[in-house]
Design an enzyme around this catalytic site. Structure first.
Site, mmCIF file in Angstrom:
data_model
loop_
_atom_site.group_PDB
_atom_site.id
_atom_site.type_symbol
_atom_site.label_atom_id
_atom_site.label_comp_id
_atom_site.label_asym_id
_atom_site.label_seq_id
_atom_site.Cartn_x
_atom_site.Cartn_y
_atom_site.Cartn_z
ATOM 1 N N TYR A 103 -16.063 9.029 48.676
ATOM 2 C CA TYR A 103 -15.451 9.247 47.421
ATOM 3 C C TYR A 103 -15.718 8.102 46.396
ATOM 4 O O TYR A 103 -16.622 6.983 46.791
ATOM 5 C CB TYR A 103 -13.981 9.510 47.697
ATOM 6 C CG TYR A 103 -13.954 10.524 48.644
ATOM 7 C CD1 TYR A 103 -14.240 11.801 48.229
ATOM 8 C CD2 TYR A 103 -13.183 10.621 50.125
ATOM 9 C CE1 TYR A 103 -14.110 13.037 49.273
ATOM 10 C CE2 TYR A 103 -12.925 11.466 50.665
ATOM 11 C CZ TYR A 103 -13.532 12.808 50.363
ATOM 12 O OH TYR A 103 -13.412 13.887 51.315
ATOM 13 N N GLN A 112 -1.638 6.840 49.733
ATOM 14 C CA GLN A 112 -3.118 6.769 49.553
ATOM 15 C C GLN A 112 -3.512 7.192 48.108
ATOM 16 O O GLN A 112 -3.380 8.286 47.866
ATOM 17 C CB GLN A 112 -3.924 7.474 50.631
ATOM 18 C CG GLN A 112 -5.245 6.790 50.857
ATOM 19 C CD GLN A 112 -6.238 7.391 51.762
ATOM 20 O OE1 GLN A 112 -6.374 8.763 51.843
ATOM 21 N NE2 GLN A 112 -6.938 6.469 52.674
ATOM 22 N N ARG A 123 -8.896 0.621 52.231
ATOM 23 C CA ARG A 123 -9.679 1.440 53.360
ATOM 24 C C ARG A 123 -11.349 1.622 52.864
ATOM 25 O O ARG A 123 -11.421 1.933 51.872
ATOM 26 C CB ARG A 123 -9.064 2.889 53.737
ATOM 27 C CG ARG A 123 -9.722 3.376 54.860
ATOM 28 C CD ARG A 123 -9.104 4.755 55.450
ATOM 29 N NE ARG A 123 -8.983 5.056 56.550
ATOM 30 C CZ ARG A 123 -8.782 5.923 57.486
ATOM 31 N NH1 ARG A 123 -8.886 6.844 56.687
ATOM 32 N NH2 ARG A 123 -9.052 6.067 58.666
ATOM 33 N N GLY A 148 -4.824 9.688 63.967
ATOM 34 C CA GLY A 148 -4.769 10.904 63.161
ATOM 35 C C GLY A 148 -4.483 12.115 63.489
ATOM 36 O O GLY A 148 -3.580 12.548 63.812
ATOM 37 N N ARG A 149 -5.640 12.754 64.334
ATOM 38 C CA ARG A 149 -5.485 14.303 64.639
ATOM 39 C C ARG A 149 -4.548 14.146 65.974
ATOM 40 O O ARG A 149 -3.849 15.142 65.984
ATOM 41 C CB ARG A 149 -6.841 14.458 65.326
ATOM 42 C CG ARG A 149 -8.061 14.809 64.160
ATOM 43 C CD ARG A 149 -9.255 14.860 64.835
ATOM 44 N NE ARG A 149 -9.825 13.652 65.092
ATOM 45 C CZ ARG A 149 -10.943 13.337 65.457
ATOM 46 N NH1 ARG A 149 -12.002 14.437 65.722
ATOM 47 N NH2 ARG A 149 -11.455 12.264 65.933
HETATM 48 C C1 FMN Z 1 -7.102 17.011 58.619
HETATM 49 C C2 FMN Z 1 -7.671 15.544 58.383
HETATM 50 C C3 FMN Z 1 -7.660 15.183 56.934
HETATM 51 C C4 FMN Z 1 -7.819 13.945 56.469
HETATM 52 N N1 FMN Z 1 -7.742 13.461 55.345
HETATM 53 C C5 FMN Z 1 -8.173 12.003 54.979
HETATM 54 C C6 FMN Z 1 -7.575 11.456 53.968
HETATM 55 O O1 FMN Z 1 -7.121 12.092 52.870
HETATM 56 N N2 FMN Z 1 -7.979 10.139 53.496
HETATM 57 C C7 FMN Z 1 -8.497 9.521 54.512
HETATM 58 O O2 FMN Z 1 -8.811 8.372 54.417
HETATM 59 N N3 FMN Z 1 -9.292 10.067 55.676
HETATM 60 C C8 FMN Z 1 -8.717 11.156 56.080
HETATM 61 N N4 FMN Z 1 -8.926 11.587 57.228
HETATM 62 C C9 FMN Z 1 -9.578 10.903 58.352
HETATM 63 C C10 FMN Z 1 -8.567 10.206 59.159
HETATM 64 O O3 FMN Z 1 -7.685 9.358 58.365
HETATM 65 C C11 FMN Z 1 -9.165 9.552 60.485
HETATM 66 O O4 FMN Z 1 -9.878 8.339 59.870
HETATM 67 C C12 FMN Z 1 -10.102 10.263 61.333
HETATM 68 O O5 FMN Z 1 -9.395 11.490 61.483
HETATM 69 C C13 FMN Z 1 -10.228 9.750 62.585
HETATM 70 O O6 FMN Z 1 -9.154 9.251 63.266
HETATM 71 P P1 FMN Z 1 -8.718 10.446 64.233
HETATM 72 O O7 FMN Z 1 -9.792 10.321 65.295
HETATM 73 O O8 FMN Z 1 -7.310 9.636 65.147
HETATM 74 O O9 FMN Z 1 -8.303 11.753 64.019
HETATM 75 C C14 FMN Z 1 -8.671 13.122 57.578
HETATM 76 C C15 FMN Z 1 -8.766 13.565 58.927
HETATM 77 C C16 FMN Z 1 -8.392 14.768 59.317
HETATM 78 C C17 FMN Z 1 -8.375 15.366 60.508
#
Ligand code: FMN
Length: 380
Positions: A182, A104, A234, A327-328
């Site tokens: 961003y 990314q 994205r 993600g999480r």
């Molecule tokens: C610890 C953490 C770091 C994240 N860093 C990024 C990132 O570097 N780039 C990005 O596009 N989204 C980032 N996100 C957002 C996740 O990609 C995702 O869209 C968001 O957590 C919702 O999905 P989930 O409910 O499955 O976690 C981050 C989320 C978490 C929890």
């Protein structure tokens, strides 16, 4: 195994002919754990290896394309050729476990912590500070400087350069990070972009910078890679600020992105089933439904947002989304996909077990941030 589960685990062919072994993707997640010199740390490599054998594709945390785009402490660097060995290690940690590795690529713009960028000088489309929790927008430290035309061109080129580094490091693709507030989003947003040149004004003009980055990344891919190289984009569909990006703006952006020959689009949502806030007729309809309707199968869309159980994932796929990112949940349970595939759904863990940092292979800085942010992860 029922049909819906089978469908979720079935293979999927991307528009460039690359086959994904299933419909599940690891969402990009920053880990704040890279070495001081910008190289990826061993703890990070172990974290990825632990999570790359179930999903078909892993999108890495974002890497910055220029020094003034560094957005996080402990973020790894993707801005210079010396980083190729570090980037290669990360690609291999993912690919050796069977997933496609997607880097990314990002610039933090006005969201960067001032102490991380040269001369503490934040840059953005215009000189409008971001709304940051607990910080006054009058604080001169967070007021960005508007980029000159030449600097804008240099940043567009930098996205191309990082793409070349990704190709040389053996990635299967890159994802352009146009989401989460961003720099790319700052140019698309009427909140942060008050320019009156070709980059600002109407919604079409606000698309100029994002589309120029897509063009530059695709130019580099044509020159240095084969057509199998994946290029995703994205975006975040809406902003709460007034003025701010509306669902209507985003449908226009997506309608254009769908004509660009990208390999996939990836929406960024906290809740997969969230409804549109404004800028469209029907605010009881979900954002995903609006996006799927506008895209109309021209390019695959990856959905995401608070999906933890297998039932929630099956419900998400019922919308017709071809690919789903977790993600999480993959931090909480790295074996999620394997458990679904082996009929062991009842063993899926959906709340972080705060005694299992070692077993879950989570680097210390990431672990500390998660466990000190109540309400962000279930169980914390
Ligand atoms: C610890 C953490 C770091 C994240 N860093 C990024 C990132 O570097 N780039 C990005 O596009 N989204 C980032 N996100 C957002 C996740 O990609 C995702 O869209 C968001 O957590 C919702 O999905 P989930 O409910 O499955 O976690 C981050 C989320 C978490 C929890």
């Amino acid at each position: 195994m029922n049909q819906d589960t089978q469908a979720m685990l079935s293979s999927y062919t991307l528009p460039n002919g690359v086959e994904l072994k299933n419909r599940l993707v690891m969402a990009p997640m920053t880990h704040w754990s890279s070495n001081q010199d910008g190289t990826v740390s061993d703890a990070e490599l172990d974290y990825y290896a632990r999570r790359s054998s179930g999903v078909s594709m892993v999108i890495t945390a974002c890497t910055y394309v220029t020094p003034n785009g560094k957005g996080f402490h402990g973020q790894f660097s993707g801005d210079k050729d010396e980083m190729i060995p570090s980037l290669t290690k990360l690609a291999n940690a993912i690919k050796n476990q069977g997933a496609k590795a997607i880097l990314q690529i990002f610039h933090g713009g006005r969201m960067c912590p001032p102490e991380l960028v040269p001369n503490r000088e934040l840059v953005s489309a215009s000189d409008v500070p971001a709304v940051r929790p607990g910080v006054s927008t009058d604080d001169p430290d967070i007021k960005p400087r508007s980029l000159t035309d030449q600097e804008v061109e240099e940043i567009i080129k930098a996205f191309g350069k990082t793409t070349r580094l990704a190709i040389e490091a053996g990635y299967d693709g890159v994802e352009i990070h146009g989401a989460n507030g961003y720099l790319i989003q700052q140019f698309f947003s009427p909140h942060s972009n008050r320019r009156e040149d070709k980059y600002g004004g109407s919604v079409e003009k606000r698309m100029t910078f994002p589309l120029a980055i897509v063009d530059e990344v695709q130019r580099v891919v044509k020159e240095h890679a084969t057509p199998e190289f994946i290029v995703g984009y994205r975006f975040s569909p809406e902003e709460p600020e007034e003025p701010g990006i509306t669902m209507g703006d985003t449908l226009k952006l997506v309608d254009t992105l769908a004509t660009k020959g990208l390999t996939y689009l990836h929406v960024s949502l906290a809740d997969f089933f969230s409804t549109a806030r404004r800028g469209v007729e029907d605010t009881s309809k979900t954002r995903i439904d609006y996006l799927l309707e506008t895209i109309d199968n021209r390019v695959p869309l990856i959905g995401v947002g608070s999906i933890y159980s297998a039932d929630e994932a099956r419900n998400a796929f019922k919308t017709g989304i071809p690919l789903l990112a977790l993600g999480r949940e993959l931090i909480i349970d790295p074996d999620w996909v394997q458990k679904v595939a082996e009929n062991k759904e009842h063993e899926i863990v959906t709340k972080l077990d705060k005694t299992k940092q070692q077993e879950l292979v989570i680097p210390d800085p990431l672990w500390n941030i998660i466990t000190n942010s109540p309400g962000w992860f279930p169980g914390v």
